[in-house]
Structure formats: C-alpha cells, structure tokens
Design a protein around this motif. Structure first.
Motif, PDB file in Angstrom:
ATOM      1  N   VAL A 178      16.431  38.946 -52.926  1.00 41.68           N
ATOM      2  CA  VAL A 178      16.536  39.207 -51.485  1.00 41.68           C
ATOM      3  C   VAL A 178      15.173  39.616 -50.921  1.00 41.68           C
ATOM      4  CG1 VAL A 178      17.472  40.808 -49.766  1.00 41.68           C
ATOM      5  CG2 VAL A 178      18.996  39.749 -51.462  1.00 41.68           C
ATOM      6  N   VAL A 179      14.520  40.557 -51.587  1.00 44.38           N
ATOM      7  CA  VAL A 179      13.227  41.040 -51.080  1.00 44.38           C
ATOM      8  C   VAL A 179      12.208  39.899 -51.037  1.00 44.38           C
ATOM      9  CG1 VAL A 179      11.308  42.627 -51.514  1.00 44.38           C
ATOM     10  CG2 VAL A 179      13.667  43.419 -51.745  1.00 44.38           C
ATOM     11  N   ALA A 180      12.327  38.957 -51.984  1.00 45.81           N
ATOM     12  CA  ALA A 180      11.399  37.819 -52.011  1.00 45.81           C
ATOM     13  C   ALA A 180      11.567  36.925 -50.782  1.00 45.81           C
ATOM     14  CB  ALA A 180      11.602  37.014 -53.286  1.00 45.81           C
ATOM     15  N   GLU A 181      12.704  37.014 -50.117  1.00 42.51           N
ATOM     16  CA  GLU A 181      12.914  36.211 -48.900  1.00 42.51           C
ATOM     17  C   GLU A 181      12.309  36.871 -47.663  1.00 42.51           C
ATOM     18  OE1 GLU A 181      16.798  34.752 -48.125  1.00 42.51           O
ATOM     19  OE2 GLU A 181      17.151  34.113 -50.194  1.00 42.51           O
ATOM     20  N   LEU A 182      11.947  38.147 -47.761  1.00 40.14           N
ATOM     21  CA  LEU A 182      11.394  38.863 -46.605  1.00 40.14           C
ATOM     22  C   LEU A 182       9.890  38.605 -46.515  1.00 40.14           C
ATOM     23  CD1 LEU A 182      13.301  42.247 -47.097  1.00 40.14           C
ATOM     24  CD2 LEU A 182      13.997  40.253 -45.731  1.00 40.14           C
ATOM     25  N   ARG A 183       9.350  38.731 -45.307  1.00 35.96           N
ATOM     26  CA  ARG A 183       7.941  38.437 -45.076  1.00 35.96           C
ATOM     27  C   ARG A 183       7.259  39.594 -44.355  1.00 35.96           C
ATOM     28  NH1 ARG A 183       8.979  35.578 -48.375  1.00 35.96           N
ATOM     29  NH2 ARG A 183       9.193  33.316 -48.421  1.00 35.96           N
ATOM     30  N   ASP A 184       5.954  39.697 -44.546  1.00 35.87           N
ATOM     31  CA  ASP A 184       5.163  40.687 -43.810  1.00 35.87           C
ATOM     32  C   ASP A 184       5.386  40.501 -42.310  1.00 35.87           C
ATOM     33  OD1 ASP A 184       4.132  41.430 -46.238  1.00 35.87           O
ATOM     34  OD2 ASP A 184       2.150  40.547 -45.921  1.00 35.87           O
ATOM     35  N   GLY A 185       5.472  41.625 -41.600  1.00 36.36           N
ATOM     36  CA  GLY A 185       5.563  41.556 -40.141  1.00 36.36           C
ATOM     37  C   GLY A 185       6.961  41.310 -39.602  1.00 36.36           C
ATOM     38  N   MET A 186       7.937  41.153 -40.488  1.00 40.16           N
ATOM     39  CA  MET A 186       9.298  40.895 -40.010  1.00 40.16           C
ATOM     40  C   MET A 186       9.886  42.114 -39.292  1.00 40.16           C
ATOM     41  SD  MET A 186      11.579  38.803 -42.750  1.00 40.16           S
ATOM     42  CE  MET A 186      11.608  37.010 -42.756  1.00 40.16           C
ATOM     43  N   THR A 187      10.859  41.838 -38.419  1.00 41.48           N
ATOM     44  CA  THR A 187      11.670  42.896 -37.815  1.00 41.48           C
ATOM     45  C   THR A 187      12.956  43.011 -38.626  1.00 41.48           C
ATOM     46  OG1 THR A 187      10.756  42.528 -35.623  1.00 41.48           O
ATOM     47  CG2 THR A 187      12.902  43.615 -35.737  1.00 41.48           C
ATOM     48  N   ILE A 188      13.159  44.193 -39.201  1.00 36.73           N
ATOM     49  CA  ILE A 188      14.272  44.387 -40.125  1.00 36.73           C
ATOM     50  C   ILE A 188      15.186  45.485 -39.608  1.00 36.73           C
ATOM     51  CG2 ILE A 188      14.845  45.157 -42.459  1.00 36.73           C
ATOM     52  CD1 ILE A 188      12.447  43.680 -43.450  1.00 36.73           C
ATOM     53  N   GLY A 189      16.462  45.175 -39.460  1.00 31.94           N
ATOM     54  CA  GLY A 189      17.456  46.156 -39.044  1.00 31.94           C
ATOM     55  C   GLY A 189      18.168  46.702 -40.264  1.00 31.94           C
ATOM     56  N   ILE A 190      18.374  48.010 -40.274  1.00 35.97           N
ATOM     57  CA  ILE A 190      19.014  48.646 -41.419  1.00 35.97           C
ATOM     58  C   ILE A 190      20.286  49.341 -40.954  1.00 35.97           C
ATOM     59  CG2 ILE A 190      18.721  50.299 -43.305  1.00 35.97           C
ATOM     60  CD1 ILE A 190      15.700  49.867 -43.086  1.00 35.97           C
ATOM     61  N   GLY A 191      21.416  48.974 -41.561  1.00 36.02           N
ATOM     62  CA  GLY A 191      22.719  49.513 -41.162  1.00 36.02           C
ATOM     63  C   GLY A 191      22.906  50.955 -41.607  1.00 36.02           C
ATOM     64  N   GLY A 192      24.148  51.443 -41.472  1.00 30.88           N
ATOM     65  CA  GLY A 192      24.441  52.837 -41.796  1.00 30.88           C
ATOM     66  C   GLY A 192      24.047  53.756 -40.656  1.00 30.88           C
ATOM     67  N   TRP A 193      24.029  55.044 -40.940  1.00 32.01           N
ATOM     68  CA  TRP A 193      23.770  56.056 -39.893  1.00 32.01           C
ATOM     69  C   TRP A 193      23.249  57.313 -40.571  1.00 32.01           C
ATOM     70  CZ3 TRP A 193      24.971  56.160 -34.481  1.00 32.01           C
ATOM     71  CH2 TRP A 193      24.882  57.428 -33.875  1.00 32.01           C
ATOM     72  N   GLY A 194      22.025  57.719 -40.262  1.00 32.98           N
ATOM     73  CA  GLY A 194      21.493  58.966 -40.830  1.00 32.98           C
ATOM     74  C   GLY A 194      21.514  58.926 -42.352  1.00 32.98           C
ATOM     75  N   ALA A 195      22.233  59.847 -42.948  1.00 30.42           N
ATOM     76  CA  ALA A 195      22.340  59.885 -44.410  1.00 30.42           C
ATOM     77  C   ALA A 195      23.655  59.279 -44.879  1.00 30.42           C
ATOM     78  CB  ALA A 195      22.191  61.320 -44.904  1.00 30.42           C
ATOM     79  N   ARG A 196      24.145  58.278 -44.143  1.00 24.82           N
ATOM     80  CA  ARG A 196      25.449  57.698 -44.472  1.00 24.82           C
ATOM     81  C   ARG A 196      25.355  56.175 -44.654  1.00 24.82           C
ATOM     82  NH1 ARG A 196      28.610  60.943 -39.603  1.00 24.82           N
ATOM     83  NH2 ARG A 196      26.908  62.423 -39.344  1.00 24.82           N
ATOM     84  N   ARG A 197      25.812  55.734 -45.766  1.00 24.16           N
ATOM     85  CA  ARG A 197      25.950  54.312 -46.142  1.00 24.16           C
ATOM     86  C   ARG A 197      24.719  53.473 -45.783  1.00 24.16           C
ATOM     87  NH1 ARG A 197      28.505  50.404 -44.388  1.00 24.16           N
ATOM     88  NH2 ARG A 197      29.606  51.421 -42.672  1.00 24.16           N
ATOM     89  N   LYS A 198      23.581  53.922 -46.276  1.00 19.81           N
ATOM     90  CA  LYS A 198      22.324  53.193 -46.099  1.00 19.81           C
ATOM     91  C   LYS A 198      22.095  52.282 -47.309  1.00 19.81           C
ATOM     92  CE  LYS A 198      20.523  54.646 -42.228  1.00 19.81           C
ATOM     93  NZ  LYS A 198      19.964  53.705 -41.247  1.00 19.81           N
ATOM     94  N   PRO A 199      21.551  51.098 -47.112  1.00 17.07           N
ATOM     95  CA  PRO A 199      21.281  50.189 -48.250  1.00 17.07           C
ATOM     96  C   PRO A 199      20.032  50.636 -49.011  1.00 17.07           C
ATOM     97  CG  PRO A 199      20.575  49.180 -46.196  1.00 17.07           C
ATOM     98  CD  PRO A 199      21.217  50.494 -45.817  1.00 17.07           C
ATOM     99  N   MET A 200      20.145  51.785 -49.679  1.00 12.63           N
ATOM    100  CA  MET A 200      18.957  52.431 -50.253  1.00 12.63           C
ATOM    101  C   MET A 200      18.385  51.666 -51.451  1.00 12.63           C
ATOM    102  SD  MET A 200      18.392  54.840 -48.181  1.00 12.63           S
ATOM    103  CE  MET A 200      17.084  55.715 -49.037  1.00 12.63           C
ATOM    104  N   ALA A 201      19.241  51.013 -52.251  1.00 12.73           N
ATOM    105  CA  ALA A 201      18.717  50.255 -53.394  1.00 12.73           C
ATOM    106  C   ALA A 201      17.792  49.142 -52.888  1.00 12.73           C
ATOM    107  CB  ALA A 201      19.863  49.675 -54.213  1.00 12.73           C
ATOM    108  N   LEU A 202      18.191  48.535 -51.782  1.00 10.76           N
ATOM    109  CA  LEU A 202      17.380  47.471 -51.191  1.00 10.76           C
ATOM    110  C   LEU A 202      16.100  48.045 -50.577  1.00 10.76           C
ATOM    111  CD1 LEU A 202      17.546  44.452 -50.939  1.00 10.76           C
ATOM    112  CD2 LEU A 202      19.164  44.731 -49.047  1.00 10.76           C
ATOM    113  N   VAL A 203      16.213  49.209 -49.967  1.00 14.03           N
ATOM    114  CA  VAL A 203      15.024  49.862 -49.405  1.00 14.03           C
ATOM    115  C   VAL A 203      14.030  50.186 -50.521  1.00 14.03           C
ATOM    116  CG1 VAL A 203      14.192  51.996 -48.296  1.00 14.03           C
ATOM    117  CG2 VAL A 203      16.170  50.768 -47.350  1.00 14.03           C
ATOM    118  N   ARG A 204      14.546  50.705 -51.641  1.00 13.71           N
ATOM    119  CA  ARG A 204      13.635  51.005 -52.763  1.00 13.71           C
ATOM    120  C   ARG A 204      12.997  49.727 -53.299  1.00 13.71           C
ATOM    121  NH1 ARG A 204      17.632  55.166 -53.630  1.00 13.71           N
ATOM    122  NH2 ARG A 204      18.932  53.686 -54.766  1.00 13.71           N
TER     123      ARG A 204
END
Lengths: 292, 257
Positions: A11-37
């Motif tokens: 998945v990360v290999a499909e992302l590019r420099d300069g992209m606009t990326i939206g991240i779901g969840g709210w505050g400290a709730r249900r964030k896609p943290m494995a993907l963020v790492r």
C-alpha cells in the motif's frame, strides 16, 4: 472477482511524495496506525494530511513527513494535547488549514459528491475565516440573501482507514460505536486503503454485527490489509481501548534521543516485533474501552 | 465559619443555571464542571434536557464520573455519533458549555493557540475543534476555572468562537442563531447583557470582592443592576453532586491549590 488483499508495504508503495492523504478515525480512536508507521518507514515526504488528528498526525509530524496539515484539532483524548504536533506548530514547520470539525466533514462530503463547495455557517465571524484567505463566502441566491461560508471540497489522493473486519473484496465492517467519517474519507479519495483487525469471509459479516456495521462497500475500497492491532495505541472498540500507557511513552519521546529510541522500538520494526514491544496481543485486547 | 460546600460545588450549581428553561435539547458539558453542571440541571429543574455518555450514546440519566461498578450499564436512550452531533448542533437543538483558554469582552473565545502568530504559534493548544460551529449555531456558555488577566483578555489571540463584536460579522451573516449565555469562573458569574452585549458581571462568589474580579479582568465589566452574591448550592444539589453525579470527588481536582 478482484482480490484486494495487500500488505502494508504494498500500500505504501502506491503512495507518492506530495500527495494529499486523509486519515480516518478520530483523535485517539480507530486510527490506521500500522499504516501510519509504515509511512514513517518509507521515504515518502511533503504530504498534505487531512485528519481529525490524534497520534497519526503527531507521528507523521515527528518524522517530518507533513508539509501541510488540514485539521480541526489534534488530541490524544485521554491526554488533551499531542506534544509532537505542538512542536511542529511551534517551530513554524507546518503549513496549516485550521477548520471547524464540521467544515472538514463538509469538505470531504463536497469532494465525494463532486461539488466545488458546500455552504456552512461554521467559521464565519471567527479568525478561521479572517486568517485564511483561501476560505470565501457566498450569498444565497434566494430571497433570504444570507451570506454563508463556501467550504471548499477537500479532495484526497488517498484515504487510510482502520476497521474491525473486511473481506478480500473490500467490503468493511465497523463494530465500534461511532463510524466517525471514514466513509467520507473514502468517498473523497481517488485511492482508498483499508486496514482491518481481521479479514473475514463475506458470508460471516452478519455473524459479527447488525447490518448497520457494514459501513464501507467494495466500491469504496481499493485495497485491504489484515493488520491485527492495527489501530494501537488508539482504540478499536470493542476489541481494545486506548493504550494510555503507550501514549505516555509516545508523549515523552520528544527530545531527539528519546524520539530515536521510540522509533527504534516501535516504528522501525515489523508487526511481530511491534506486538511484543507493546506488551503482546493479550495485553492490548485486555485494555478496556475508555471512559469519557 | 467554614462553608459546608466547596468552590467547585458552588461553580457546578451556578453553571447548571445556564440550561434553565432550555427544554428538550442536548446539554453538552465539556470538561468536568460543565458536565456535572449539565447533569445537575437535568436532575433538578430541567428534566427534559438530553445528555450523552461523553462519547456517542444519549443517556436517560447522567452517567456518574469516574470508575463505575462492574455491573454498571449506561441507561442508553439513543445513538449520537459525531455526524449526528453535527446535524443536531447545526439545527440549533443544543447548548454547550466549554472551557476556553482566553475570552474577551465580546465573548470571542480561544482554544487554538497563545502568542506568536497563526503560522508560528508560541503555545499550540487544541485547534478550534467544533467551537466555530457551536458558537454560530446554538447557545453557548463557558466555564473558566482561573479568572485572571491571562484568561480574560482585551483581545483573544485567535477567535476560535464567534463573539458579539460587530466588526467580526460580515454583512448578510445570520446573527440571530448566535447566543452567548453564561460565563462561570472561580470568582464570579457573568453574562452578555451589558451594552451591545458586552460582558456583564451578574454575581460575585461569596468571599470575593468586586475589586478582585475587576483586577483579574483585562477589560471593563458592565454590572447587573441587581449585582449580588452567587447563591450557595442547596442541600439537595449537594447531595446530587456528591452521591449521584461525582461519587469519587473528581471535582476536588478542579482548583489547584
């Protein structure tokens, strides 16, 4: 039928420099943290991030991945402020678009519906509009003549969300009490990436929860990644709560040495090592839902 | 004589008054004192108020603060995920009490940053959160636990919320949905019924002087004609606060010694 199962790295290999990326969840709730790492481990840079911010934003800021942040708040819920985000702001390192929470919802919805803007009152008569020239008003063409803020669409190149269950085709189930705006993040994005606690058989969705838990359909999703504990240290209710202990470790890791140590222990590691480093799956699953 | 109530309890009872007469709307108390105040209003003079569990459930009775018995189940009467909170607040059927970091004479509040510039703040706080939408769509009240010249400022560093200053309102923007009601602090109770909706002193807490309040405020305060002393909480209010709403005395932490 397309099999949309991927790995975090794919998945990360499909992302590019300069992209606009939206991240779901709210505050400290249900964030896609494995993907963020996984993004932290990649060479990606200059991202524009749209988020109801929590440690996703803090981690990306600490790693210098963010050029611009579109946000209404950044909070760890049980700890009100995120020190990594604060440091990035206070050094002037971030471009920002600071919006009312509802304005973000409206911007995502406008993008999803292919509208240039949606009218809203939130933000008028405040510094949100005074300080940000990119926000303009419109006047109602009807008899009322009311002046409203024209919340511009917030189109995303990619959306990242974390859910409880998904099938290999991209249908996704959220068992927690609030879907937040994950459907809008997917709706606003060109590419939609879903991580999940578990990939399940399509026929089994009904065994896990009522029809209302089927929040994302496969037409809204391009890839699914099985990432158990993938929201940690944020919550994935009902599977596990917010790991306050880990968030304290995260908050303490602001000085360069402490951050390098945090990275080595919790970021630059594979999933198995991460699970061990944070005390194991049994410990995380035993964290009760937060009491607000 | 030692009073038989604490400052926190006085503030909770005073803050509950914000919701008097509001009817069947959502009472959102964000922060400990506002939350206890909303619960107290609901249990006493405002029985139709709607409350949440602090997350996404509507509850028929206030949920007690802190650790609860293992068999405790919140008395759920509805579902209120964030998207429905937005729908509800844009429809106006809500009155929120929040805790601003700064507030000015016109009622503009700040929870975003202190000092420096928007591009490079000296102290970054939360961000505007839902405050712009709240203040322009439905009644809002505030609780400030440290009434001082740092919190009651001449001009907020960032107006996260809409105040009454006409210079901030563009022509054509609807102002009739905007209503700032009560400000409760550790020193006094204030409202916006001064000239041109300027902040006005309504009552001063027992043991506090007018000089103290004025010295702790960076702008001139209007005064209510019947300016008096903030009433002490009743025995029944104290019972509800102590045994029903906050059995573990979380409120003891509100005012730092």
């Amino acid at each position: 039928m397309a099999d949309k199962r991927r790995t975090l790295a794919e998945v990360v290999a499909e992302l590019r420099d300069g992209m606009t990326i939206g991240i779901g969840g709210w505050g400290a709730r249900r964030k896609p943290m494995a993907l963020v790492r996984a993004i932290l481990r990649s060479p990606l840079r200059d991202l524009t991030v749209v988020s109801y911010g929590g440690p996703d934003v803090g981690l990306l800021c600490a790693a210098g991945k963010v050029r611009k942040l579109v946000f209404g708040f950044v909070s760890l819920d049980l700890i009100p402020l995120d020190p990594h985000f604060r440091m990035a702001r206070q050094t002037g390192a971030l471009q920002v678009m600071e919006l009312d929470e509802g304005m973000i919802q409206w911007g995502l919805r406008a993008a999803m519906l292919r509208l240039p803007f949606l009218p809203i009152r939130a933000g008028l008569a405040t510094d949100v509009t005074r300080l940000q020239a990119e926000l303009a008003t419109v006047v109602s063409p009807y008899a009322d003549g009311e002046r409203l803020l024209a919340m511009p669409a917030l189109p995303l190149d990619a959306a990242l969300v974390h859910v409880d269950h998904a099938d290999a085709r991209g249908n996704a189930q959220i068992l927690g009490p609030d879907p937040y705006f994950d459907d809008l993040f997917c709706g606003a994005a060109t590419r939609r990436y879903v991580t999940c606690e578990r990939i399940v058989a399509t026929e089994s969705f009904a065994d896990h929860g009522c029809l209302h838990t089927l929040v994302l359909d496969r037409g809204m999703v391009d890839a699914v990644v099985e990432a158990p504990l993938g929201a940690h240290p944020t919550s994935c209710s009902p599977a596990y709560g917010i790991d306050l202990e880990h968030l304290k470790t995260y908050c303490a890791a602001t000085a360069p040495d402490a951050w390098a140590d945090y990275r080595a222990r919790f970021v630059d590691v594979d999933d198995v090592a991460y699970g061990d480093a944070v005390g194991g799956a049994a410990r995380i699953h035993a964290i009760p839902p937060p009491i607000f | 004589m030692t009073p038989d109530y604490t400052l926190a309890e006085l503030c909770i009872a005073a803050a509950a008054e914000a919701w008097r007469g509001d009817g069947e709307i959502l009472a959102s108390g964000l922060g400990l004192v506002p939350r206890l105040a909303a619960g107290l209003a609901r249990l006493t003079f405002a029985p139709d108020l709607m409350l949440t569990d602090g997350e996404c459930l509507l509850v028929a009775e206030p949920v007690p603060v802190g650790r609860r018995p293992a068999d405790y189940r919140p008395p759920v009467e509805g579902w209120l995920p964030f998207r429905r909170v937005f729908d509800l607040l844009w429809s106006g059927r809500r009155h929120a009490m929040t805790m601003p970091t700064q507030i000015d004479r016109s009622g503009a509040i700040n929870i975003s940053y202190i000092g420096g510039t928007f591009q490079k703040p000296k102290i970054q706080l939360l961000g505007v959160r839902g405050i712009p939408g709240n203040t322009i769509n439905h009644p809002c009240s505030f609780f400030v636990p440290d009434h001082s010249r740092r919190t009651f400022v001449e001009r907020v560093d960032m107006a996260s919320g809409a105040g009454y200053d006409p210079a901030r309102w563009e022509p054509g923007v609807r102002r009739d949905l905007h209503a700032l009601r009560l400000v409760v602090t550790n020193l006094a109770v204030l409202d916006f019924a001064g000239p041109d909706h300027a902040m006005r002193l309504r009552s001063i807490h027992p043991g506090v002087t007018l000089d103290q309040v004025e010295a702790a405020t960076s702008f001139p305060l209007a005064r209510a004609a019947d300016l008096g002393t903030t009433p002490a909480p009743s025995a029944e209010q104290l019972r509800l606060i102590r045994t029903v709403l906050d059995p573990h005395d979380a409120r003891a932490t509100v005012f730092k010694k």
